[in-house]
Design a protein around this motif. Structure first.
Motif, PDB file in Angstrom:
ATOM      1  N   LEU A  70       0.938  -1.195  -0.029  1.00 42.97           N
ATOM      2  CA  LEU A  70       0.034  -0.019  -0.211  1.00 42.97           C
ATOM      3  C   LEU A  70       0.787   1.395   0.141  1.00 42.97           C
ATOM      4  O   LEU A  70       0.689   2.211  -0.856  1.00 42.97           O
ATOM      5  CB  LEU A  70      -0.926   0.154   1.296  1.00 42.97           C
ATOM      6  N   GLU A  71       1.685   1.197   0.728  1.00 43.96           N
ATOM      7  CA  GLU A  71       2.767   2.384   0.990  1.00 43.96           C
ATOM      8  C   GLU A  71       3.650   2.478  -0.388  1.00 43.96           C
ATOM      9  O   GLU A  71       3.715   3.809  -0.891  1.00 43.96           O
ATOM     10  CB  GLU A  71       3.458   2.543   2.215  1.00 43.96           C
ATOM     11  N   GLU A  72       3.891   1.456  -0.947  1.00 40.02           N
ATOM     12  CA  GLU A  72       4.578   1.444  -2.298  1.00 40.02           C
ATOM     13  C   GLU A  72       3.813   2.134  -3.262  1.00 40.02           C
ATOM     14  O   GLU A  72       3.978   2.993  -4.189  1.00 40.02           O
ATOM     15  CB  GLU A  72       5.126   0.016  -2.854  1.00 40.02           C
ATOM     16  N   ALA A  73       2.478   1.878  -3.273  1.00 36.11           N
ATOM     17  CA  ALA A  73       1.349   2.331  -4.310  1.00 36.11           C
ATOM     18  C   ALA A  73       1.306   3.906  -4.110  1.00 36.11           C
ATOM     19  O   ALA A  73       1.173   4.742  -4.949  1.00 36.11           O
ATOM     20  CB  ALA A  73       0.162   1.728  -4.176  1.00 36.11           C
ATOM     21  N   PHE A  74       1.268   4.241  -2.788  1.00 36.69           N
ATOM     22  CA  PHE A  74       1.039   5.671  -2.455  1.00 36.69           C
ATOM     23  C   PHE A  74       2.278   6.361  -2.985  1.00 36.69           C
ATOM     24  O   PHE A  74       2.156   7.484  -3.483  1.00 36.69           O
ATOM     25  CB  PHE A  74       0.795   5.843  -1.015  1.00 36.69           C
ATOM     26  N   ARG A  75       3.472   5.876  -2.799  1.00 37.77           N
ATOM     27  CA  ARG A  75       4.676   6.636  -2.978  1.00 37.77           C
ATOM     28  C   ARG A  75       4.851   6.721  -4.662  1.00 37.77           C
ATOM     29  O   ARG A  75       5.134   7.831  -5.245  1.00 37.77           O
ATOM     30  CB  ARG A  75       6.023   5.797  -2.572  1.00 37.77           C
ATOM     31  N   PHE A  76       4.520   5.802  -5.224  1.00 39.99           N
ATOM     32  CA  PHE A  76       4.623   5.745  -6.857  1.00 39.99           C
ATOM     33  C   PHE A  76       3.650   6.599  -7.423  1.00 39.99           C
ATOM     34  O   PHE A  76       4.017   7.192  -8.527  1.00 39.99           O
ATOM     35  CB  PHE A  76       4.426   4.413  -7.473  1.00 39.99           C
ATOM     36  N   ASN A  77       2.504   6.499  -6.811  1.00 41.16           N
ATOM     37  CA  ASN A  77       1.385   7.599  -7.374  1.00 41.16           C
ATOM     38  C   ASN A  77       1.072   9.021  -6.902  1.00 41.16           C
ATOM     39  O   ASN A  77       0.749   9.975  -7.605  1.00 41.16           O
ATOM     40  CB  ASN A  77      -0.088   6.829  -7.438  1.00 41.16           C
ATOM     41  N   VAL A  78       1.500   9.303  -5.534  1.00 38.40           N
ATOM     42  CA  VAL A  78       1.258  10.383  -5.063  1.00 38.40           C
ATOM     43  C   VAL A  78       2.493  11.167  -4.585  1.00 38.40           C
ATOM     44  O   VAL A  78       2.879  12.405  -4.888  1.00 38.40           O
ATOM     45  CB  VAL A  78       0.165  10.142  -3.551  1.00 38.40           C
ATOM     46  N   LYS A 137      -4.969   6.343  -6.180  1.00 36.68           N
ATOM     47  CA  LYS A 137      -5.451   7.731  -6.944  1.00 36.68           C
ATOM     48  C   LYS A 137      -6.625   8.455  -6.162  1.00 36.68           C
ATOM     49  O   LYS A 137      -6.721   9.576  -6.719  1.00 36.68           O
ATOM     50  CB  LYS A 137      -6.099   6.711  -8.170  1.00 36.68           C
ATOM     51  N   ALA A 138      -7.428   7.896  -5.608  1.00 37.30           N
ATOM     52  CA  ALA A 138      -8.191   8.888  -4.649  1.00 37.30           C
ATOM     53  C   ALA A 138      -7.493   9.840  -3.902  1.00 37.30           C
ATOM     54  O   ALA A 138      -7.815  10.971  -4.015  1.00 37.30           O
ATOM     55  CB  ALA A 138      -9.081   7.942  -3.658  1.00 37.30           C
ATOM     56  N   ALA A 139      -6.206   9.364  -3.229  1.00 29.76           N
ATOM     57  CA  ALA A 139      -5.521  10.485  -2.969  1.00 29.76           C
ATOM     58  C   ALA A 139      -4.874  11.484  -3.659  1.00 29.76           C
ATOM     59  O   ALA A 139      -4.853  12.455  -3.143  1.00 29.76           O
ATOM     60  CB  ALA A 139      -4.366   9.600  -1.827  1.00 29.76           C
ATOM     61  N   LEU A 140      -4.578  10.925  -4.676  1.00 29.48           N
ATOM     62  CA  LEU A 140      -4.019  11.678  -5.778  1.00 29.48           C
ATOM     63  C   LEU A 140      -5.358  12.882  -6.174  1.00 29.48           C
ATOM     64  O   LEU A 140      -4.815  14.058  -6.375  1.00 29.48           O
ATOM     65  CB  LEU A 140      -3.304  11.254  -7.126  1.00 29.48           C
ATOM     66  N   ALA A 141      -6.176  12.452  -6.314  1.00 29.08           N
ATOM     67  CA  ALA A 141      -7.371  13.361  -6.631  1.00 29.08           C
ATOM     68  C   ALA A 141      -7.751  14.544  -5.627  1.00 29.08           C
ATOM     69  O   ALA A 141      -7.970  15.560  -5.853  1.00 29.08           O
ATOM     70  CB  ALA A 141      -8.677  12.407  -6.909  1.00 29.08           C
ATOM     71  N   HIS A 142      -7.429  13.866  -4.460  1.00 31.88           N
ATOM     72  CA  HIS A 142      -7.758  15.184  -3.316  1.00 31.88           C
ATOM     73  C   HIS A 142      -6.448  15.927  -3.188  1.00 31.88           C
ATOM     74  O   HIS A 142      -6.606  17.171  -2.850  1.00 31.88           O
ATOM     75  CB  HIS A 142      -8.115  14.472  -2.190  1.00 31.88           C
ATOM     76  N   TYR A 143      -5.445  15.208  -3.156  1.00 29.34           N
ATOM     77  CA  TYR A 143      -4.255  16.221  -3.409  1.00 29.34           C
ATOM     78  C   TYR A 143      -4.473  17.461  -4.309  1.00 29.34           C
ATOM     79  O   TYR A 143      -3.796  18.440  -4.011  1.00 29.34           O
ATOM     80  CB  TYR A 143      -3.080  15.354  -3.643  1.00 29.34           C
ATOM     81  N   THR A 144      -4.732  16.958  -5.427  1.00 28.80           N
ATOM     82  CA  THR A 144      -4.888  18.031  -6.385  1.00 28.80           C
ATOM     83  C   THR A 144      -5.979  19.037  -5.852  1.00 28.80           C
ATOM     84  O   THR A 144      -5.638  20.300  -6.203  1.00 28.80           O
ATOM     85  CB  THR A 144      -5.694  17.295  -7.761  1.00 28.80           C
ATOM     86  N   ARG A 145      -6.951  18.560  -5.165  1.00 29.86           N
ATOM     87  CA  ARG A 145      -7.674  19.831  -4.681  1.00 29.86           C
ATOM     88  C   ARG A 145      -6.800  20.674  -3.703  1.00 29.86           C
ATOM     89  O   ARG A 145      -7.288  21.959  -3.648  1.00 29.86           O
ATOM     90  CB  ARG A 145      -9.184  19.258  -4.191  1.00 29.86           C
ATOM     91  N   LEU A 146      -6.339  20.064  -2.771  1.00 29.88           N
ATOM     92  CA  LEU A 146      -5.705  20.620  -1.849  1.00 29.88           C
ATOM     93  C   LEU A 146      -4.155  21.538  -2.136  1.00 29.88           C
ATOM     94  O   LEU A 146      -4.155  22.733  -1.954  1.00 29.88           O
ATOM     95  CB  LEU A 146      -5.060  19.794  -0.702  1.00 29.88           C
ATOM     96  N   ALA A 147      -3.753  20.996  -3.316  1.00 30.33           N
ATOM     97  CA  ALA A 147      -2.595  21.801  -3.866  1.00 30.33           C
ATOM     98  C   ALA A 147      -2.982  22.893  -4.843  1.00 30.33           C
ATOM     99  O   ALA A 147      -2.365  23.827  -4.839  1.00 30.33           O
ATOM    100  CB  ALA A 147      -1.664  20.799  -4.642  1.00 30.33           C
ATOM    101  N   ALA A 148      -4.361  22.761  -5.315  1.00 28.62           N
ATOM    102  CA  ALA A 148      -4.762  23.938  -5.980  1.00 28.62           C
ATOM    103  C   ALA A 148      -5.202  24.896  -5.356  1.00 28.62           C
ATOM    104  O   ALA A 148      -4.897  26.342  -5.500  1.00 28.62           O
ATOM    105  CB  ALA A 148      -6.227  23.501  -6.700  1.00 28.62           C
TER     106      ALA A 148
END
Length: 262
Positions: free
Chosen positions: A111-119, A163-174
């Motif tokens: 799970l952590e590897e997936a988060f690192r690679f995608n987020v 990918k859900a984390a990346l989507a919300h990261y997008t909102r927060l970073a914006a």
């Protein structure tokens, strides 16, 4: 002319995972719209082919072979853009992905590897790019998420969560980077890339997926590249913090892995 707003003449873009598939299509699309591009992935021979397509369109590609699962390597692409072209205006965080795996076989490490690679890789490059973008007067970041970040399917706990984390990261970073830097994402549906080679080469599975998709087809990399260009160009100048769904109209997954009940 409204079409002029889809042009990015004189701009410089970094596109990760750009040796083939969506990343390659995005790099070529940005070049057609007037940008020079830094392209990066593991395989130099793939990058050379994309660089040739960029050159054919009258722009320059700077090739950086790298293992972009390492956030440090991803962040270094911002400096490569500035060192090579003198500026950085657009970042496309395309690299990512994770193999499906049953929930009980999804270890915390996986799970952590997936988060690192995608987020984490997207965050590393985005933050590294901010100073150059501000110096250039602003910029645009486009993250490549997935429809599995909003839908539930067995076997996708790691990938979908990342990918859900990346989507919300997008909102927060914006919010953090407004008003000078826009941050958006594309939630991609089933697209004919190497990740789906096994699927699209099997007529029965391909037909089943197409039948379960409202637009009755699998997406092409150029479908996603068009959305990326919209979000990265002045055409999307009033859009930030949004996740654009480019998935053929899917509301539920169009391919079940056949994992049994526990």
């Amino acid at each position: 002319m409204i079409l002029d707003r889809f042009q990015v003449p004189g701009k410089v873009a970094v596109v990760t995972g750009s040796g083939r598939g969506i990343g390659a299509a995005a790099a070529v699309a940005l070049a057609e719209a007037g940008a020079d591009v830094v392209i990066s992935s593991r395989t130099e021979s793939d990058l050379a082919k994309v660089a040739a397509q960029v050159t054919e369109r009258g722009r320059t590609a700077h090739v950086v072979p790298a293992d972009l699962s390492d956030p440090v390597a991803a962040a270094a692409l911002a400096a490569a853009a500035v060192d090579t072209f003198g500026r950085l205006d657009i970042v496309v965080n395309n690299v990512g992905g994770t193999y499906p795996r049953p929930l009980r076989e999804t270890t915390p490490e996986f799970l952590e590897e997936a988060f690192r690679f995608n987020v984490s890789t997207a965050h590393a490059l985005t933050t590294a790019a901010v100073p150059a973008m501000l110096e250039a007067g602003g910029g645009a970041v486009v993250n490549i998420s997935s429809n599995m970040g909003r839908m539930a399917g067995r076997g996708f706990a790691a990938y979908g969560t990342a990918k859900a984390a990346l989507a919300h990261y997008t909102r927060l970073a914006a919010v953090d980077l407004a008003p000078k830097i826009r941050v958006n994402a594309v939630a991609v549906g089933s697209t004919a890339t190497s990740a789906l080679d096994i699927v699209v080469s099997n007529p029965e599975i391909k037909e089943r997926m197409e039948s379960a998709t409202p637009l009755r087809r699998i997406g092409e990399p150029e479908d996603i590249a068009a959305a990326i260009l919209y979000l990265a160009s002045p055409a999307g100048a009033y859009v930030t913090g949004k996740v654009l769904e480019v998935d053929g109209g899917l509301q539920t997954p169009n391919l079940e892995l056949g994992l049994p009940d526990v």
